[in-house]
Design a protein around this motif. Sequence first.
Motif, PDB file in Angstrom:
ATOM      1  N   PRO A 240      70.643 -38.448  16.157  1.00 35.86           N
ATOM      2  CA  PRO A 240      71.682 -39.177  16.444  1.00 35.86           C
ATOM      3  C   PRO A 240      71.227 -40.197  17.550  1.00 35.86           C
ATOM      4  O   PRO A 240      71.906 -41.453  17.534  1.00 35.86           O
ATOM      5  CB  PRO A 240      73.066 -38.326  16.723  1.00 35.86           C
ATOM      6  N   TYR A 241      70.928 -39.917  18.647  1.00 34.52           N
ATOM      7  CA  TYR A 241      70.512 -40.710  19.750  1.00 34.52           C
ATOM      8  C   TYR A 241      69.596 -41.727  19.080  1.00 34.52           C
ATOM      9  O   TYR A 241      69.466 -43.017  19.711  1.00 34.52           O
ATOM     10  CB  TYR A 241      70.163 -40.104  20.951  1.00 34.52           C
ATOM     11  N   CYS A 242      68.517 -41.317  18.542  1.00 34.46           N
ATOM     12  CA  CYS A 242      67.654 -42.056  18.076  1.00 34.46           C
ATOM     13  C   CYS A 242      68.151 -43.315  17.057  1.00 34.46           C
ATOM     14  O   CYS A 242      67.805 -44.624  17.164  1.00 34.46           O
ATOM     15  CB  CYS A 242      66.444 -41.549  17.211  1.00 34.46           C
ATOM     16  N   GLU A 243      69.155 -42.978  16.000  1.00 33.05           N
ATOM     17  CA  GLU A 243      70.068 -43.729  15.349  1.00 33.05           C
ATOM     18  C   GLU A 243      70.784 -44.751  16.353  1.00 33.05           C
ATOM     19  O   GLU A 243      70.818 -45.849  15.868  1.00 33.05           O
ATOM     20  CB  GLU A 243      70.625 -42.906  14.373  1.00 33.05           C
ATOM     21  N   ILE A 244      71.370 -44.101  17.290  1.00 33.36           N
ATOM     22  CA  ILE A 244      72.376 -45.313  18.110  1.00 33.36           C
ATOM     23  C   ILE A 244      71.230 -46.280  18.687  1.00 33.36           C
ATOM     24  O   ILE A 244      71.431 -47.617  18.719  1.00 33.36           O
ATOM     25  CB  ILE A 244      72.806 -44.327  19.091  1.00 33.36           C
ATOM     26  N   ILE A 245      70.109 -45.986  19.083  1.00 33.50           N
ATOM     27  CA  ILE A 245      69.108 -46.948  19.734  1.00 33.50           C
ATOM     28  C   ILE A 245      68.580 -47.800  18.624  1.00 33.50           C
ATOM     29  O   ILE A 245      68.401 -48.850  18.866  1.00 33.50           O
ATOM     30  CB  ILE A 245      67.983 -46.226  20.362  1.00 33.50           C
ATOM     31  N   ARG A 246      68.425 -47.359  17.574  1.00 29.67           N
ATOM     32  CA  ARG A 246      67.846 -48.211  16.243  1.00 29.67           C
ATOM     33  C   ARG A 246      68.959 -49.195  16.045  1.00 29.67           C
ATOM     34  O   ARG A 246      68.571 -50.448  15.877  1.00 29.67           O
ATOM     35  CB  ARG A 246      67.721 -47.338  15.094  1.00 29.67           C
ATOM     36  N   GLN A 247      70.242 -48.949  15.855  1.00 33.01           N
ATOM     37  CA  GLN A 247      71.140 -49.741  15.562  1.00 33.01           C
ATOM     38  C   GLN A 247      71.424 -50.877  16.713  1.00 33.01           C
ATOM     39  O   GLN A 247      71.519 -52.092  16.337  1.00 33.01           O
ATOM     40  CB  GLN A 247      72.483 -49.105  15.064  1.00 33.01           C
ATOM     41  N   TRP A 248      71.350 -50.342  18.098  1.00 29.79           N
ATOM     42  CA  TRP A 248      71.525 -51.241  19.111  1.00 29.79           C
ATOM     43  C   TRP A 248      70.407 -52.114  19.169  1.00 29.79           C
ATOM     44  O   TRP A 248      70.548 -53.436  19.459  1.00 29.79           O
ATOM     45  CB  TRP A 248      71.697 -50.383  20.351  1.00 29.79           C
ATOM     46  N   SER A 249      69.070 -51.904  18.923  1.00 33.08           N
ATOM     47  CA  SER A 249      68.018 -52.436  19.246  1.00 33.08           C
ATOM     48  C   SER A 249      67.607 -53.512  18.042  1.00 33.08           C
ATOM     49  O   SER A 249      66.798 -54.502  18.299  1.00 33.08           O
ATOM     50  CB  SER A 249      66.700 -51.525  19.624  1.00 33.08           C
TER      51      SER A 249
ATOM     52  N   THR B 223      81.519 -44.335  22.988  1.00 30.82           N
ATOM     53  CA  THR B 223      82.416 -43.658  23.131  1.00 30.82           C
ATOM     54  C   THR B 223      82.286 -42.220  22.504  1.00 30.82           C
ATOM     55  O   THR B 223      81.320 -42.229  21.989  1.00 30.82           O
ATOM     56  CB  THR B 223      83.535 -44.235  22.417  1.00 30.82           C
ATOM     57  N   GLU B 224      83.085 -41.188  22.787  1.00 30.38           N
ATOM     58  CA  GLU B 224      83.012 -39.845  22.156  1.00 30.38           C
ATOM     59  C   GLU B 224      82.963 -39.937  20.621  1.00 30.38           C
ATOM     60  O   GLU B 224      82.087 -39.432  19.768  1.00 30.38           O
ATOM     61  CB  GLU B 224      83.664 -38.994  22.591  1.00 30.38           C
ATOM     62  N   GLU B 225      83.773 -41.073  20.075  1.00 26.74           N
ATOM     63  CA  GLU B 225      83.840 -41.306  18.492  1.00 26.74           C
ATOM     64  C   GLU B 225      82.615 -42.038  17.691  1.00 26.74           C
ATOM     65  O   GLU B 225      82.316 -41.568  17.031  1.00 26.74           O
ATOM     66  CB  GLU B 225      85.106 -42.403  18.403  1.00 26.74           C
ATOM     67  N   GLU B 226      81.967 -42.719  18.848  1.00 25.12           N
ATOM     68  CA  GLU B 226      80.618 -43.184  18.322  1.00 25.12           C
ATOM     69  C   GLU B 226      79.629 -42.294  18.238  1.00 25.12           C
ATOM     70  O   GLU B 226      78.650 -42.173  17.431  1.00 25.12           O
ATOM     71  CB  GLU B 226      80.155 -44.332  19.031  1.00 25.12           C
ATOM     72  N   ILE B 227      79.581 -41.368  19.358  1.00 26.96           N
ATOM     73  CA  ILE B 227      78.399 -40.238  19.202  1.00 26.96           C
ATOM     74  C   ILE B 227      78.735 -39.173  18.176  1.00 26.96           C
ATOM     75  O   ILE B 227      77.855 -38.998  17.405  1.00 26.96           O
ATOM     76  CB  ILE B 227      78.525 -39.441  20.591  1.00 26.96           C
ATOM     77  N   ILE B 228      80.036 -39.116  17.876  1.00 22.21           N
ATOM     78  CA  ILE B 228      80.415 -38.103  16.659  1.00 22.21           C
ATOM     79  C   ILE B 228      79.992 -38.687  15.333  1.00 22.21           C
ATOM     80  O   ILE B 228      79.582 -38.181  14.414  1.00 22.21           O
ATOM     81  CB  ILE B 228      81.838 -37.769  16.833  1.00 22.21           C
ATOM     82  N   ARG B 229      80.231 -39.992  15.322  1.00 25.89           N
ATOM     83  CA  ARG B 229      79.942 -40.707  14.189  1.00 25.89           C
ATOM     84  C   ARG B 229      78.377 -40.743  13.818  1.00 25.89           C
ATOM     85  O   ARG B 229      77.906 -40.482  12.696  1.00 25.89           O
ATOM     86  CB  ARG B 229      80.287 -42.069  14.112  1.00 25.89           C
ATOM     87  N   ALA B 230      77.626 -40.936  14.926  1.00 23.93           N
ATOM     88  CA  ALA B 230      76.123 -40.889  14.777  1.00 23.93           C
ATOM     89  C   ALA B 230      75.649 -39.458  14.319  1.00 23.93           C
ATOM     90  O   ALA B 230      74.840 -39.465  13.470  1.00 23.93           O
ATOM     91  CB  ALA B 230      75.621 -41.321  16.188  1.00 23.93           C
ATOM     92  N   ARG B 231      76.404 -38.430  15.030  1.00 30.09           N
ATOM     93  CA  ARG B 231      76.020 -36.947  14.548  1.00 30.09           C
ATOM     94  C   ARG B 231      76.249 -36.602  13.202  1.00 30.09           C
ATOM     95  O   ARG B 231      75.842 -36.007  12.307  1.00 30.09           O
ATOM     96  CB  ARG B 231      76.672 -36.114  15.417  1.00 30.09           C
ATOM     97  N   SER B 232      77.424 -37.442  12.634  1.00 31.20           N
ATOM     98  CA  SER B 232      77.979 -37.021  11.188  1.00 31.20           C
ATOM     99  C   SER B 232      76.770 -37.507  10.072  1.00 31.20           C
ATOM    100  O   SER B 232      76.984 -37.024   9.031  1.00 31.20           O
ATOM    101  CB  SER B 232      79.006 -38.266  10.799  1.00 31.20           C
TER     102      SER B 232
ATOM    103  N   MET C 286      70.587 -37.712   6.812  1.00 29.13           N
ATOM    104  CA  MET C 286      69.835 -39.002   7.071  1.00 29.13           C
ATOM    105  C   MET C 286      70.905 -40.090   7.080  1.00 29.13           C
ATOM    106  O   MET C 286      71.896 -40.076   6.516  1.00 29.13           O
ATOM    107  CB  MET C 286      68.501 -39.320   6.597  1.00 29.13           C
ATOM    108  N   TYR C 287      70.709 -41.278   8.241  1.00 25.26           N
ATOM    109  CA  TYR C 287      71.399 -42.302   8.236  1.00 25.26           C
ATOM    110  C   TYR C 287      71.342 -42.836   6.686  1.00 25.26           C
ATOM    111  O   TYR C 287      70.399 -43.268   6.260  1.00 25.26           O
ATOM    112  CB  TYR C 287      71.105 -43.375   9.121  1.00 25.26           C
ATOM    113  N   VAL C 288      72.654 -43.218   6.338  1.00 28.29           N
ATOM    114  CA  VAL C 288      72.756 -43.873   4.955  1.00 28.29           C
ATOM    115  C   VAL C 288      73.246 -45.563   5.196  1.00 28.29           C
ATOM    116  O   VAL C 288      74.196 -45.605   5.876  1.00 28.29           O
ATOM    117  CB  VAL C 288      73.780 -43.178   4.046  1.00 28.29           C
ATOM    118  N   TYR C 289      72.662 -46.701   4.818  1.00 30.54           N
ATOM    119  CA  TYR C 289      73.233 -47.802   5.016  1.00 30.54           C
ATOM    120  C   TYR C 289      74.537 -47.881   4.730  1.00 30.54           C
ATOM    121  O   TYR C 289      75.130 -47.405   3.420  1.00 30.54           O
ATOM    122  CB  TYR C 289      72.297 -48.880   4.026  1.00 30.54           C
ATOM    123  N   ASP C 290      75.230 -48.752   5.274  1.00 33.07           N
ATOM    124  CA  ASP C 290      76.645 -49.389   4.821  1.00 33.07           C
ATOM    125  C   ASP C 290      76.443 -50.655   4.312  1.00 33.07           C
ATOM    126  O   ASP C 290      75.252 -51.096   4.142  1.00 33.07           O
ATOM    127  CB  ASP C 290      77.580 -49.161   5.965  1.00 33.07           C
ATOM    128  N   GLN C 291      77.518 -51.396   3.821  1.00 36.34           N
ATOM    129  CA  GLN C 291      77.363 -52.806   3.050  1.00 36.34           C
ATOM    130  C   GLN C 291      76.834 -53.787   4.375  1.00 36.34           C
ATOM    131  O   GLN C 291      76.170 -54.680   3.958  1.00 36.34           O
ATOM    132  CB  GLN C 291      78.524 -53.241   2.922  1.00 36.34           C
TER     133      GLN C 291
END
Length: 554
Positions: free
Chosen positions: A144-153, A282-291, A1-6
């Motif tokens: 990962p796409y839900c998390e991308i939307i969460r961060q964006w929104s 970017t592909e890198e951002e999608i890969i980051r979200a999948r990570s 699951m997504y883990v917060y950064d600073q």
Amino acid sequence: MYVYDQHDQKIIDERVAQFRDQTTRFLAGEITDGEFLPLRLQNGLYLQRLAPMLRIAVPYGLMNSSQLRKLADISRTYDKGYVHISTRQNVQLNWPLLEEVPDILAELSTVQMHAIQTSGNCIRNTTTDQFAGVASDELEDPRPYCEIIRQWSTLHPEFAFLPRKFKIAVCGSTQDRAAIHYHDIGIELVADDDGEIGLKILVGGGLGRTPAIGSVICEWLDKKHLLTYLEAVLRVYNQHGRRDNKYKARIKILVRAMGIDAFREAVEQQWTALKDGPSTLTEEEIIRARSFFRDPSYLALDSTLAMFDLEQDCTRDPIFANWITRNTQDHRLPGYRIVTLSLKATGFAPGDITAEQLELLAELSDLYSFGEIRSTHQQNMVLGDVQVSALYALWQRLQVAGLATPNIGYLTDIICCPGGDYCSLANAKSLPIAEAIQTRFDDLDYVYDLGPLELNISGCMNACGHHHVGQIGILGVDKKGQEFYQICLGGNQAKDASIGKILGPSFKQKDVPEVIDRILSTYVTLREEDESFLDTYRRVGIHPFKERAYAQAY
């Protein structure tokens, strides 16, 4: 699951401090009710019939064991020792004190939780399939796409004050367990002819006073354009959505007024300026979200041996065998199983879970499911990664705790809003109706003979209990100060979505269980071999059910 950064943690901590100051000033009389209203709503705080209600965000329904333990502790310290799972996969506290809400938010921030945008005219919690990442019918993990939307929104300045609340759901499986047809935007992961995964976009779905099934606005969208396309849709809505009448402010009203073709054209015009812009993924951002959603440490299990042992346990204990059949699902990996924990035991409010049960689930998730648990929009909980060999031991613990009711997907697995017992908007109580139906249909053999059947209850037209999409839906209405209940039939939240049709005049509270019994008896009489309730209804229509339901005057 997504883990917060600073950066995440800083935003949440600053938001807690900000709301603490706002609450202090409101209680001191320095802020009026009207000024405090939008501030508290965007921090998830409602003023209900008897007490405030705090709605806690659970992004795409995923929590860890530390968060469960914190919720248990908060519910004991600041509430009445239980929480409620909402149909948006969030967690609600029904009895907090207003002056203590900032303390609750501070406690939540220590386990990477908050209440931001769980209310207000903004983009709410993005939801998905409760089996995401482990389902056997999944094309691709939608989280990962839900998390991308969460961060964006989250705290997006352009979309902080929309005409009305806005809800997004993402589905990555062949079955739609996310109800994407009933969201402001529904997103389905689909494959093209070459097997490449893209996005199908639907707009204009929703329930409430004017229920609507979403329309396809884009059949296939490259995933890199996800955010720019969402921005285009939201800009059209933000500019043209009604703000003079909250009952006509949802995007479904705008889509209906413009027509889907004109709405699509307006979105395409907006997207022309946004496409390939800064919000392009970017592909890198999608890969980051999948990570953040990598597989846990699965074992290579001998599924043949595991299933043999499971069959032995089922043979020895028929009650356990029944629970396996009703409350577990195929996992995408051999030797594992998905387990749904029913929060629908007779005599308990649907969707409620006690502090003690939360602590037990935290322990069980650590023991059996890599420390993760999921909430569902059907108001249940899920352990997604249980080894087949551990199912019997898990079931024994759940039995003792009252979390092993074998009714998932059946009549008594009722979706139900808190209704008039809590909500100031409700026209009627929902919880007594749910309990009366559960009590009336306590014969599990009869319930199983009916087959999978969804019954949903709402206390008002806001439809928090999703009554429109229940195969049987019940709506509380007010008739000159008395509580009555309207019944509709034929709703469906799956890919062949349909909105229920009203049976006829409403019924008194005491008559509802009898009416439901008559409807079900009519189904049993009319069904063909292995035909579901919904299929029978669609074949014969509403009239046989109506005739039987109103056979005697009440």
